[in-house]
Design an enzyme around this catalytic site. Sequence first.
Site, PDB file in Angstrom:
ATOM      1  N   LYS A  69      -9.377   0.615   4.801  1.00  0.00           N
ATOM      2  CA  LYS A  69      -9.112   2.030   4.519  1.00  0.00           C
ATOM      3  C   LYS A  69      -9.114   2.922   5.760  1.00  0.00           C
ATOM      4  CE  LYS A  69      -9.578   2.670  -0.337  1.00  0.00           C
ATOM      5  NZ  LYS A  69     -10.198   1.408  -0.807  1.00  0.00           N
ATOM      6  N   SER A 321      -9.539  -7.558   1.786  1.00  0.00           N
ATOM      7  CA  SER A 321      -9.478  -6.125   2.079  1.00  0.00           C
ATOM      8  C   SER A 321     -10.780  -5.506   2.547  1.00  0.00           C
ATOM      9  CB  SER A 321      -8.974  -5.383   0.842  1.00  0.00           C
ATOM     10  OG  SER A 321      -9.773  -5.706  -0.283  1.00  0.00           O
TER      11      SER A 321
HETATM   12  C1  LIG Z   1      -9.790   0.756  -1.806  1.00  0.00           C
HETATM   13  C2  LIG Z   1      -9.907  -0.704  -1.772  1.00  0.00           C
HETATM   14  C3  LIG Z   1      -8.951  -1.526  -2.396  1.00  0.00           C
HETATM   15  C4  LIG Z   1      -7.802  -0.995  -3.224  1.00  0.00           C
HETATM   16  O1  LIG Z   1      -6.960  -0.143  -2.501  1.00  0.00           O
HETATM   17  P1  LIG Z   1      -5.984   0.876  -3.274  1.00  0.00           P
HETATM   18  O2  LIG Z   1      -5.168   1.499  -2.219  1.00  0.00           O
HETATM   19  O3  LIG Z   1      -6.860   1.864  -4.000  1.00  0.00           O
HETATM   20  O4  LIG Z   1      -5.194   0.061  -4.247  1.00  0.00           O
HETATM   21  C5  LIG Z   1      -9.095  -2.899  -2.256  1.00  0.00           C
HETATM   22  N1  LIG Z   1     -10.118  -3.443  -1.570  1.00  0.00           N
HETATM   23  C6  LIG Z   1     -11.058  -2.690  -0.963  1.00  0.00           C
HETATM   24  C7  LIG Z   1     -12.149  -3.369  -0.218  1.00  0.00           C
HETATM   25  C8  LIG Z   1     -10.976  -1.288  -1.039  1.00  0.00           C
HETATM   26  O5  LIG Z   1     -11.925  -0.554  -0.438  1.00  0.00           O
END
Ligand SMILES: *Cc1c(COP(=O)(O)O)cnc(C)c1O
Length: 339
Positions: A69, A321
């Site tokens: 993010k 992510s």
């Molecule tokens: C925010 C987040 C997501 C999902 O992202 P979006 O853009 O809201 O779909 C996935 N994995 C992690 C670790 C996140 O912090």
Amino acid sequence: MTIMKSASPSRVIENTVLPVSLTDLERAATRIEGRVVRTPLVPSPSLSVRSDQPVRLKLETRQPIGAFKLRGAMNAILSLDDAARRRGLVTASTGNHGRAVAYAARELGVPATICMSSLVPANKVEAIRSLGADIRIVGASQDDAQDEVERLVQSSSLTPIPPFDDVNVVAGQGTIGLELIEDLPDLVTVLVPLSGGGLAGGISVAVKALKPQARIIGISMERGAAMHAAIAAGKPVAVREEETLADSLGGGIGLSNRVTLALCRDLLDDVILLTEAEIAAGIRHAARDEGEVVEGAGAVGIAAILADKVKLSGPTAVIVSGSNIDPAVHRNLIGRSTR
Ligand SMILES: *Cc1c(COP(=O)(O)O)cnc(C)c1O
């Protein structure tokens, strides 16, 4: 103009003006270069054997805040004019977006206020506080926290940095897609965690522009999959927020969603939903077989492969992510011997 749901993705794109362009992503990449980590795309021998296809992991866990993010937040803040930055930033967050805004704000010397609901795990709240941001805990849902943001925008002229439904945020997350194509030009499938759709939408813009035949699969948890419900209904719908191991995927997409629903509806090839047990298995596999501490949201791509819920047919990139899981929860999951 009608968009046929059954049309092939490439045809849909030709007939649709998307809210985010490849140029937006390229500009974002230039803007954030040197301020975020260009993350590695590492082979996973165990998942490659398991799926009989070459599988690589895009380790967004290596960002300084432990999640992707930072890309979107950094791009959004760098895109503001000086006056807006000086007034200060405000956002609502289930954790990682709040961390990202707090970190980027500190790096850029800008004040930030983070609103979040009481469901956010304590370790995430403390992580943001320690980055120097002001914290406001309001209500018991992401929507309550978002209402507080609107109030502060009105009453104190703070500048909102949305968690996903914003062109600059999506463009920042989409820089992951540019890196994927650079590092794996023969990419066939991308597995991407899906909540508000900033990550999946941004990556899709890059991949569908540069590699139109590649497939992009969004992955959510069964408990409160807001984007899945919105795509099915053809418009944003309220979903009940429930506790899940994939807490970073919780929350709605916003009833007045402007950007990410259109991107996900037009560009994602499929959305898959996982049970809590499947997500737990993904977290365990990441720790034991990949040597990575991965949070529930970050492990859903791995989990989908382990659960045989995706059919892979060539080089595959799994977006890992984030890593920000409560250490006690992680220890508890890893300690269990079930697979
Ligand atoms: C925010 C987040 C997501 C999902 O992202 P979006 O853009 O809201 O779909 C996935 N994995 C992690 C670790 C996140 O912090």
